[in-house]
Design a protein around this motif. Structure first.
Motif, PDB file in Angstrom:
ATOM      1  N   ILE A   5       0.852  -1.186   0.000  1.00  6.55           N
ATOM      2  CA  ILE A   5       0.000   0.000   0.000  1.00  6.55           C
ATOM      3  C   ILE A   5       0.888   1.236   0.000  1.00  6.55           C
ATOM      4  O   ILE A   5       1.711   1.421   0.900  1.00  6.55           O
ATOM      5  N   CYS A   9      -2.624   6.167   0.396  1.00  2.00           N
ATOM      6  CA  CYS A   9      -3.656   5.618   1.291  1.00  2.00           C
ATOM      7  C   CYS A   9      -4.209   6.691   2.223  1.00  2.00           C
ATOM      8  O   CYS A   9      -3.452   7.411   2.874  1.00  2.00           O
ATOM      9  N   ILE A  10      -5.555   6.760   2.276  1.00  2.00           N
ATOM     10  CA  ILE A  10      -6.211   7.724   3.167  1.00  2.00           C
ATOM     11  C   ILE A  10      -6.842   7.015   4.376  1.00  2.00           C
ATOM     12  O   ILE A  10      -7.690   7.578   5.061  1.00  2.00           O
ATOM     13  N   SER A  11      -6.432   5.768   4.599  1.00  2.00           N
ATOM     14  CA  SER A  11      -6.900   4.992   5.753  1.00  2.00           C
ATOM     15  C   SER A  11      -8.421   4.890   5.853  1.00  2.00           C
ATOM     16  O   SER A  11      -8.979   4.986   6.944  1.00  2.00           O
ATOM     17  N   CYS A  12      -9.063   4.676   4.705  1.00  2.00           N
ATOM     18  CA  CYS A  12     -10.533   4.556   4.721  1.00  2.00           C
ATOM     19  C   CYS A  12     -10.978   3.200   5.256  1.00  2.00           C
ATOM     20  O   CYS A  12     -12.108   3.042   5.706  1.00  2.00           O
ATOM     21  N   GLY A  13     -10.112   2.198   5.165  1.00  2.00           N
ATOM     22  CA  GLY A  13     -10.429   0.877   5.692  1.00  2.00           C
ATOM     23  C   GLY A  13     -11.180  -0.043   4.749  1.00  2.00           C
ATOM     24  O   GLY A  13     -11.443  -1.189   5.093  1.00  2.00           O
ATOM     25  N   CYS A  15     -10.381  -1.686   2.099  1.00  2.00           N
ATOM     26  CA  CYS A  15      -9.673  -2.880   1.621  1.00  2.00           C
ATOM     27  C   CYS A  15      -9.594  -3.985   2.665  1.00  2.00           C
ATOM     28  O   CYS A  15      -9.538  -5.169   2.323  1.00  2.00           O
ATOM     29  N   TYR A  31      -2.729   2.032   5.824  1.00  2.00           N
ATOM     30  CA  TYR A  31      -2.918   0.598   6.012  1.00  2.00           C
ATOM     31  C   TYR A  31      -1.709  -0.161   5.460  1.00  2.00           C
ATOM     32  O   TYR A  31      -0.986   0.350   4.594  1.00  2.00           O
ATOM     33  N   CYS A  48     -10.107   0.100  -3.567  1.00  2.00           N
ATOM     34  CA  CYS A  48      -9.479   1.316  -3.033  1.00  2.00           C
ATOM     35  C   CYS A  48      -9.852   2.554  -3.849  1.00  2.00           C
ATOM     36  O   CYS A  48      -9.671   2.568  -5.065  1.00  2.00           O
ATOM     37  N   ALA A  52      -4.255   2.885  -3.967  1.00  2.00           N
ATOM     38  CA  ALA A  52      -3.020   2.762  -3.182  1.00  2.00           C
ATOM     39  C   ALA A  52      -2.402   1.370  -3.168  1.00  2.00           C
ATOM     40  O   ALA A  52      -1.177   1.242  -3.157  1.00  2.00           O
TER      41      ALA A  52
END
Ligand code: SF4
Ligand code: SF4
Length: 56
Positions: A5, A9-13, A15, A31, A48, A52
């Motif tokens: 990753i 990555c915007i850490s949206c969760g 994935c 992540y 995603c 990412a």
């Protein structure tokens, strides 16, 4: 081979739940993928919003 990753990555969760082998977890600021578990299926890349997860 495994996916990783990148810094987009915007850490949206999104994935995390899609990974069939539970290789994805929240890390420090983004992540992360455990390459010892990843089977290269590409599902994380498919969900995603920012692309990412990439093949190494
Ligand atoms: Fe999980 Fe597949 Fe992404 Fe590897 S490529 S981290 S197995 S969803
Ligand atoms: Fe990061 Fe993309 Fe996973 Fe969201 S779906 S946590 S942006 S890698």
């Amino acid at each position: 081979m495994a996916y990783f990753i990148n810094d987009e990555c915007i850490s949206c969760g999104a994935c995390e739940a899609e990974c069939p082998v539970s290789a994805i977890s929240a890390g420090d600021g983004k992540y992360v993928i455990d390459d010892s578990l990843c089977i290269d299926c590409g599902a994380c890349n498919g969900v995603c919003p920012v692309g990412a997860p990439q093949p190494k």
